[in-house]
Write a protein that holds these residues in place. Structure first.
Motif, PDB file in Angstrom:
ATOM      1  N   THR A 107       0.848  -1.196   0.000  1.00  0.00           N
ATOM      2  CA  THR A 107       0.000   0.000   0.000  1.00  0.00           C
ATOM      3  C   THR A 107       0.881   1.242   0.000  1.00  0.00           C
ATOM      4  N   PRO A 108       0.312   2.406  -0.275  1.00  0.00           N
ATOM      5  CA  PRO A 108       1.136   3.621  -0.216  1.00  0.00           C
ATOM      6  C   PRO A 108       1.728   3.872   1.170  1.00  0.00           C
ATOM      7  N   GLY A 109       1.059   3.408   2.214  1.00  0.00           N
ATOM      8  CA  GLY A 109       1.568   3.595   3.575  1.00  0.00           C
ATOM      9  C   GLY A 109       2.590   2.555   3.999  1.00  0.00           C
ATOM     10  N   LEU A 110       2.579   1.399   3.349  1.00  0.00           N
ATOM     11  CA  LEU A 110       3.495   0.321   3.701  1.00  0.00           C
ATOM     12  C   LEU A 110       3.859  -0.453   2.445  1.00  0.00           C
ATOM     13  N   ARG A 111       5.017  -0.151   1.910  1.00  0.00           N
ATOM     14  CA  ARG A 111       5.490  -0.823   0.702  1.00  0.00           C
ATOM     15  C   ARG A 111       6.118  -2.159   1.076  1.00  0.00           C
ATOM     16  N   ILE A 112       5.800  -3.205   0.318  1.00  0.00           N
ATOM     17  CA  ILE A 112       6.337  -4.536   0.542  1.00  0.00           C
ATOM     18  C   ILE A 112       7.186  -4.910  -0.669  1.00  0.00           C
ATOM     19  N   TYR A 113       8.461  -5.210  -0.434  1.00  0.00           N
ATOM     20  CA  TYR A 113       9.384  -5.587  -1.497  1.00  0.00           C
ATOM     21  C   TYR A 113       9.847  -7.014  -1.287  1.00  0.00           C
ATOM     22  N   SER A 114      10.227  -7.662  -2.383  1.00  0.00           N
ATOM     23  CA  SER A 114      10.706  -9.028  -2.305  1.00  0.00           C
ATOM     24  C   SER A 114      11.754  -9.246  -3.390  1.00  0.00           C
ATOM     25  N   ASN A 115      12.816 -10.014  -3.035  1.00  0.00           N
ATOM     26  CA  ASN A 115      13.749 -10.397  -4.087  1.00  0.00           C
ATOM     27  C   ASN A 115      13.180 -11.614  -4.804  1.00  0.00           C
ATOM     28  N   TYR A 116      13.792 -12.009  -5.912  1.00  0.00           N
ATOM     29  CA  TYR A 116      13.195 -13.050  -6.737  1.00  0.00           C
ATOM     30  C   TYR A 116      13.157 -14.405  -6.051  1.00  0.00           C
ATOM     31  N   GLN A 117      14.029 -14.643  -5.080  1.00  0.00           N
ATOM     32  CA  GLN A 117      14.048 -15.930  -4.395  1.00  0.00           C
ATOM     33  C   GLN A 117      12.928 -16.049  -3.356  1.00  0.00           C
ATOM     34  N   PRO A 120       6.447 -14.922  -2.964  1.00  0.00           N
ATOM     35  CA  PRO A 120       5.545 -15.995  -2.499  1.00  0.00           C
ATOM     36  C   PRO A 120       4.847 -16.702  -3.652  1.00  0.00           C
ATOM     37  N   ARG A 121       4.515 -17.967  -3.415  1.00  0.00           N
ATOM     38  CA  ARG A 121       3.725 -18.751  -4.370  1.00  0.00           C
ATOM     39  C   ARG A 121       2.296 -18.827  -3.824  1.00  0.00           C
ATOM     40  N   ILE A 122       1.344 -18.498  -4.659  1.00  0.00           N
ATOM     41  CA  ILE A 122      -0.058 -18.472  -4.263  1.00  0.00           C
ATOM     42  C   ILE A 122      -0.710 -19.795  -4.670  1.00  0.00           C
ATOM     43  N   LEU A 123      -1.249 -20.509  -3.700  1.00  0.00           N
ATOM     44  CA  LEU A 123      -1.902 -21.807  -3.902  1.00  0.00           C
ATOM     45  C   LEU A 123      -1.005 -22.767  -4.678  1.00  0.00           C
ATOM     46  N   GLY A 124       0.261 -22.786  -4.335  1.00  0.00           N
ATOM     47  CA  GLY A 124       1.199 -23.703  -4.974  1.00  0.00           C
ATOM     48  C   GLY A 124       1.414 -23.426  -6.443  1.00  0.00           C
ATOM     49  N   GLY A 125       1.240 -22.189  -6.864  1.00  0.00           N
ATOM     50  CA  GLY A 125       1.435 -21.822  -8.258  1.00  0.00           C
ATOM     51  C   GLY A 125       0.144 -21.657  -9.040  1.00  0.00           C
ATOM     52  N   MET A 126      -1.006 -21.915  -8.417  1.00  0.00           N
ATOM     53  CA  MET A 126      -2.284 -21.744  -9.116  1.00  0.00           C
ATOM     54  C   MET A 126      -2.651 -20.266  -9.261  1.00  0.00           C
ATOM     55  N   GLY A 127      -2.258 -19.450  -8.309  1.00  0.00           N
ATOM     56  CA  GLY A 127      -2.525 -18.019  -8.375  1.00  0.00           C
ATOM     57  C   GLY A 127      -1.287 -17.286  -8.869  1.00  0.00           C
ATOM     58  N   ILE A 128      -1.417 -15.984  -9.002  1.00  0.00           N
ATOM     59  CA  ILE A 128      -0.275 -15.184  -9.446  1.00  0.00           C
ATOM     60  C   ILE A 128      -0.034 -14.037  -8.469  1.00  0.00           C
ATOM     61  N   VAL A 129       1.204 -13.582  -8.465  1.00  0.00           N
ATOM     62  CA  VAL A 129       1.609 -12.392  -7.728  1.00  0.00           C
ATOM     63  C   VAL A 129       1.991 -11.362  -8.778  1.00  0.00           C
ATOM     64  N   THR A 139       4.402 -10.741 -13.704  1.00  0.00           N
ATOM     65  CA  THR A 139       3.934 -11.769 -12.778  1.00  0.00           C
ATOM     66  C   THR A 139       5.120 -12.377 -12.042  1.00  0.00           C
ATOM     67  N   ASP A 140       4.811 -13.182 -11.028  1.00  0.00           N
ATOM     68  CA  ASP A 140       5.869 -13.819 -10.243  1.00  0.00           C
ATOM     69  C   ASP A 140       6.690 -14.791 -11.081  1.00  0.00           C
ATOM     70  N   ARG A 141       6.062 -15.503 -11.998  1.00  0.00           N
ATOM     71  CA  ARG A 141       6.802 -16.449 -12.848  1.00  0.00           C
ATOM     72  C   ARG A 141       7.812 -15.740 -13.732  1.00  0.00           C
ATOM     73  N   GLU A 142       7.383 -14.627 -14.344  1.00  0.00           N
ATOM     74  CA  GLU A 142       8.289 -13.856 -15.195  1.00  0.00           C
ATOM     75  C   GLU A 142       9.448 -13.280 -14.391  1.00  0.00           C
ATOM     76  N   ALA A 143       9.157 -12.803 -13.175  1.00  0.00           N
ATOM     77  CA  ALA A 143      10.210 -12.218 -12.331  1.00  0.00           C
ATOM     78  C   ALA A 143      11.215 -13.279 -11.902  1.00  0.00           C
ATOM     79  N   ARG A 144      10.732 -14.486 -11.598  1.00  0.00           N
ATOM     80  CA  ARG A 144      11.668 -15.555 -11.235  1.00  0.00           C
ATOM     81  C   ARG A 144      12.529 -15.954 -12.419  1.00  0.00           C
ATOM     82  N   LEU A 145      11.950 -16.005 -13.621  1.00  0.00           N
ATOM     83  CA  LEU A 145      12.730 -16.354 -14.807  1.00  0.00           C
ATOM     84  C   LEU A 145      13.803 -15.307 -15.108  1.00  0.00           C
ATOM     85  N   GLU A 146      13.454 -14.038 -14.927  1.00  0.00           N
ATOM     86  CA  GLU A 146      14.418 -12.968 -15.188  1.00  0.00           C
ATOM     87  C   GLU A 146      15.302 -12.670 -13.984  1.00  0.00           C
TER      88      GLU A 146
END
Length: 157
Positions: A107-117, A120-129, A139-146
């Motif tokens: 959110t604008p009040g609390l930014r959440i950052y993550s490195n590619y490692q 999070p995986r949503i529903l074991g890969g069924m959802g997307i981040v 998406t999370d898949r593209e970010a992990r690939l790159e």
């Protein structure tokens, strides 16, 4: 019934229908997520959201991943809108159920950052981040690939 001021909404009356076109707040991503979630809960088939670069990129990902059925661009009074058609599934009982759940993370009040490692995986890969990275929104898949991380915008499953 509340009276709406002109600075809060544009009031439109056509064919006996009363429609409000609200001005979006400061957090446009949360506003479009809320609009989609509200339309889903009310079982409306379409949603109209204001068109910006961020919303267009997020909607393209939703369309590509199969969470929405169709998108078209609509112009109304010198403003552009995206009209989304939501996807519904029919279950055994004959009722319609949607397969769309959205959750805003950063959110604008609390930014959440993550490195590619640690993305999070949503529903074991069924959802997307959806992430905002230095190479654009992806998406999370593209970010992990790159092998790049970024700001975690939302979860969709």
């Amino acid at each position: 019934m509340k009276k709406w001021k002109k600075e809060h909404a544009d009031y439109i009356e056509s064919k006996g229908q009363h429609l409000f076109s609200f001005i979006m707040g400061k957090d446009t991503i949360a506003d479009i997520i809320t609009s989609i979630r509200n339309a889903d809960m009310n079982r409306r088939g379409t949603v109209k959201i204001p068109s910006t670069n961020i919303t267009e990129n997020i909607v393209k990902m939703l369309l590509r991943e199969g969470f929405i059925e169709n998108v078209r661009k609509h112009r109304e009074r010198e403003k552009y809108f995206l009209v989304l058609t939501l996807r519904y599934r029919r279950n055994r009982k004959g009722s319609y159920k949607t397969s769309l759940n959205l959750k805003r993370i950063s959110t604008p009040g609390l930014r959440i950052y993550s490195n590619y490692q640690k993305i999070p995986r949503i529903l074991g890969g069924m959802g997307i981040v959806i992430l905002s990275t230095s190479r654009g929104i992806m998406t999370d898949r593209e970010a992990r690939l790159e092998r790049i991380g970024g700001e975690v915008l939302c979860y969709i499953w």
